[in-house]
Design an enzyme around this catalytic site. Structure first.
Site, short mmCIF file in Angstrom:
data_model
loop_
_atom_site.label_atom_id
_atom_site.label_comp_id
_atom_site.label_asym_id
_atom_site.label_seq_id
_atom_site.Cartn_x
_atom_site.Cartn_y
_atom_site.Cartn_z
N CYS A 15 -7.57 2.28 2.27
CA CYS A 15 -8.70 1.53 1.74
C CYS A 15 -8.30 0.81 0.45
O CYS A 15 -7.98 1.44 -0.56
CB CYS A 15 -9.87 2.47 1.48
SG CYS A 15 -11.28 1.65 0.69
N HIS A 25 -15.07 0.38 4.49
CA HIS A 25 -14.86 1.75 4.96
C HIS A 25 -16.04 2.67 4.65
O HIS A 25 -16.01 3.84 5.01
CB HIS A 25 -13.61 2.35 4.29
CG HIS A 25 -12.33 1.66 4.66
ND1 HIS A 25 -11.90 0.52 4.04
CD2 HIS A 25 -11.39 1.95 5.60
CE1 HIS A 25 -10.73 0.14 4.56
NE2 HIS A 25 -10.42 0.98 5.51
N SER A 29 0.80 -1.23 0.00
CA SER A 29 0.00 0.00 0.00
C SER A 29 0.82 1.28 0.00
O SER A 29 0.26 2.37 -0.08
CB SER A 29 -0.94 0.00 1.21
OG SER A 29 -1.88 -1.04 1.11
N ASP A 55 -10.88 -6.24 1.08
CA ASP A 55 -10.24 -5.10 1.73
C ASP A 55 -9.66 -5.59 3.04
O ASP A 55 -10.14 -6.58 3.62
CB ASP A 55 -11.28 -4.00 1.99
CG ASP A 55 -10.61 -2.69 2.39
OD1 ASP A 55 -10.47 -1.82 1.51
OD2 ASP A 55 -10.24 -2.53 3.57
#
Length: 617
Positions: free
Chosen positions: A384, A371, A326, A365
């Protein structure tokens, strides 16, 4: 009966005598002519040639190796020096029985079979009147022990020679590197005239990359010798030119803080000054002590390093290739903004999973409950996955690769240390060439969160983060910032190099992404809020978790049930202070889990020292 006597033919005898005289005269004349011709050739025609040969027999040209340049950190801390090392040496001409001498020496000093084999190998290559080392790198106690009994060993003596030494041992060994004995392959690529008399050469790190600068230029001594080759007197001397001192951008104290913070892990950390590209710390752990490599590490010790499952000789910062996870989400967000696929205010709904079209496969996720409705800023702060799954598919793999390549992904950064890997930023064309297969939408989806084929090095992540901190100015990372003349101590700075400049149609896109990165630490739902306590400066950052193996869709990831080396890697990238970036950091910790809990605290220790403690000092 009376005897008969033959009458002499005087005329015939006289003619025979004259013939013999003539032949002798001709032969003598030819011999004298040959001698005369040879004298003419030697004294007149070949005078210059034979005069030179005669001079060479009288004069021996001896190379004088230069003193290797020193290596300092940015604050003047000595990282590589030359110090005298003591060796036990024998002059074969002065020793009546070498084998007996070696046996007797072994009784007072430890001498291995390898030492003896090396001695005999060198003995065959050198004249009997030259000193040949038997034992290298003697301790001071051993030198003293031999000195007491030196009178019992005529022809043996202790000789001091300069040898490379790294006073901080393992600290920074992956960036500094080490020197070692020149091997046969290296000889082919060297200038034999400049390396005459030199036994060592840079093998890795700065020592290798700046070999020509550190080495200097060889000097010459013209020695008058006798017919046996022994030196009589010096006729002329040209002093060697010492190598230049190298001043690193590395901060040794910061390097120590980083290595200490990573102690007990396998991983890497790179810290860069965004405005210049100066590498402040380049860490790969576990590390190793380079000193044994200088004089020749023993086979058992080297094999232990080579076979160590933790790979201490492997430079993870430059060569380690890991899924970036990420940590690339801010860069994907910038690609979405600049390509007009999203705006800063765009909302996307995250139910906790994502699917492509009517497909049954669900891309999960990290937060199973999702989220909810989320913007780019929130998606970066909360990491996210669904938001970036959708954005990646909207962009397409080739568009995404085009934008992210501007930050240096998928290519070498150009750092001035040898051995860097380019890693991989995948595209359709790459997969077709590599596997002869088409690119699938699902592969684009997971590329949006830094998984799949995508690989990056910690150095690439640090460089990309520094580029983001600079709002698009990508500096070439460097470990050397200046050179110093060892005689005058004059310092010559090396100018920073701008590798590329990213031009965005709307400069506010930088601020939109940085706002989300600020919330990673400074908001209640940020994935690195754990390091916000007591923070005295602002941090813009992004956490990352990279899968080592894929968990089945109906399974739940449980680190306690997985082999330690199959657990997720923890990553974290950051720059600070956010409003005036002075340091950009990338941390990768192998198999440590979540970036926010494992990697971010390490980065904070480094930034705290550089921005707070170092300033006070």
């Amino acid at each position: 009966m009376a005897k008969r006597y033959a009458l002499k033919d005087r005329f015939r005898e006289l003619r025979l005598f004259h013939n013999r005289v003539a032949v002798a005269l001709i032969v003598t004349t030819l011999c004298l002519g040959g001698v005369g011709a040879r004298l003419i050739y030697l004294q007149i025609i070949g005078h210059e040639k034979f005069s030179m040969l005669s001079q060479e027999n009288r004069v021996n040209i001896l190379p004088v190796p230069p003193t290797r340049g020193l290596i300092y950190d940015r604050n003047g801390i000595l990282l590589a020096q030359n110090r005298p090392a003591f060796s036990l040496e024998l002059v074969p001409e002065h020793v009546k029985d070498l084998d007996d001498m070696i046996v007797r020496l072994s009784q007072i000093l430890p001498i291995s079979e390898d030492d003896i084999a090396r001695f005999h190998k060198l003995r065959k290559q050198k004249p009997i009147f030259e000193s040949i080392p038997l034992r290298l790198n003697l301790a001071h106690e051993e030198v003293a022990q031999f000195a007491v009994m030196r009178h019992l060993f005529p022809g043996a003596d202790i000789v001091a020679r300069p040898v490379r030494h790294y006073p901080l041992a393992a600290l920074g060994s992956h960036v500094i590197g080490y020197v070692g004995r020149i091997n046969e392959d290296e000889v082919k690529d060297l200038d034999p005239s400049n390396y005459a008399g030199t036994s060592y050469i840079g093998k890795s790190g700065v020592e290798k990359a700046y070999e020509s600068t550190l080495h200097g230029h060889v000097g010459v001594q013209q020695m008058e010798v006798n017919a046996l080759g022994r030196s009589l007197r010096m006729l002329h001397e040209e002093y060697p030119e010492p190598g230049k001192n190298v001043l690193l951008s590395i901060d040794a104290q910061l390097q120590h803080v980083a290595e200490t913070a990573l102690q007990g892990f396998r991983g890497a950390l790179v810290a860069i000054e965004p405005k210049t590209g100066d590498v402040l710390a380049l860490v790969s752990v576990p590390t190793y002590d380079p000193n044994p490599f200088v004089v020749g590490i023993d086979v058992a010790a080297y094999q232990a390093l080579q076979s160590d499952v933790d790979q201490p000789l492997f430079n993870r910062a430059l060569r380690g290739q890991y899924p970036p996870g990420s940590t690339i989400k801010p860069f994907v967000g910038l690609a979405g903004l600049e390509s007009n696929k999203i705006t800063a205010a765009s909302q996307n709904f995250c139910p906790g999973w994502y699917s492509v079209g009517e497909g049954q496969h669900r891309y999960r996720d990290w937060r199973r409950g999702g989220h909810g409705s989320i913007s780019l800023r929130q998606a970066i702060a909360q990491s996210c996955d669904v938001y970036f799954y959708d954005l990646a598919l909207t962009l397409g793999i080739d568009t995404m690769a085009t934008y992210l390549s501007q930050f240096g992904f998928g290519q070498r950064t150009g750092i001035d240390v040898a051995g860097e890997e380019a890693a991989l930023l995948p595209t359709r064309e790459w997969k077709r060439r590599r596997y002869n297969q088409p690119w699938y939408p699902g592969e684009t989806v997971i590329a949006g969160i830094g998984q799949g084929y995508w690989m990056a090095t910690p150095l690439q992540l640090a460089t990309a983060t520094a580029t983001l901190a600079n709002h698009g100015v990508r500096m070439r990372p460097r470990t050397v910032r200046a050179l110093q003349n060892p005689d005058t101590l004059a310092v010559t700075p090396l100018p920073p190099v701008v590798e590329a400049t990213i031009k965005f149609s709307d400069p506010s896109h930088w601020d939109d992404v940085v706002a989300g990165m600020l919330d990673v630490v400074h908001s209640e739902r940020g994935t690195a809020k754990v390091i916000s306590k007591g923070l005295l400066y602002s941090i813009a950052s992004k956490t990352g978790t990279a899968q080592v193996f894929t968990v089945a869709q109906d399974e739940k990831y449980d680190a306690t049930k997985i082999d330690e080396r199959l657990r997720d890697h923890a990553l974290y990238v950051a720059f600070a202070p956010a409003e005036n970036p002075q340091i950009a950091v990338a941390v990768m910790v192998e198999n440590a889990g979540h970036g926010g809990s494992a990697a971010a605290p390490i980065a904070r220790q480094v930034m705290d020292y550089y921005l707070l403690a170092a300033q006070r000092n």
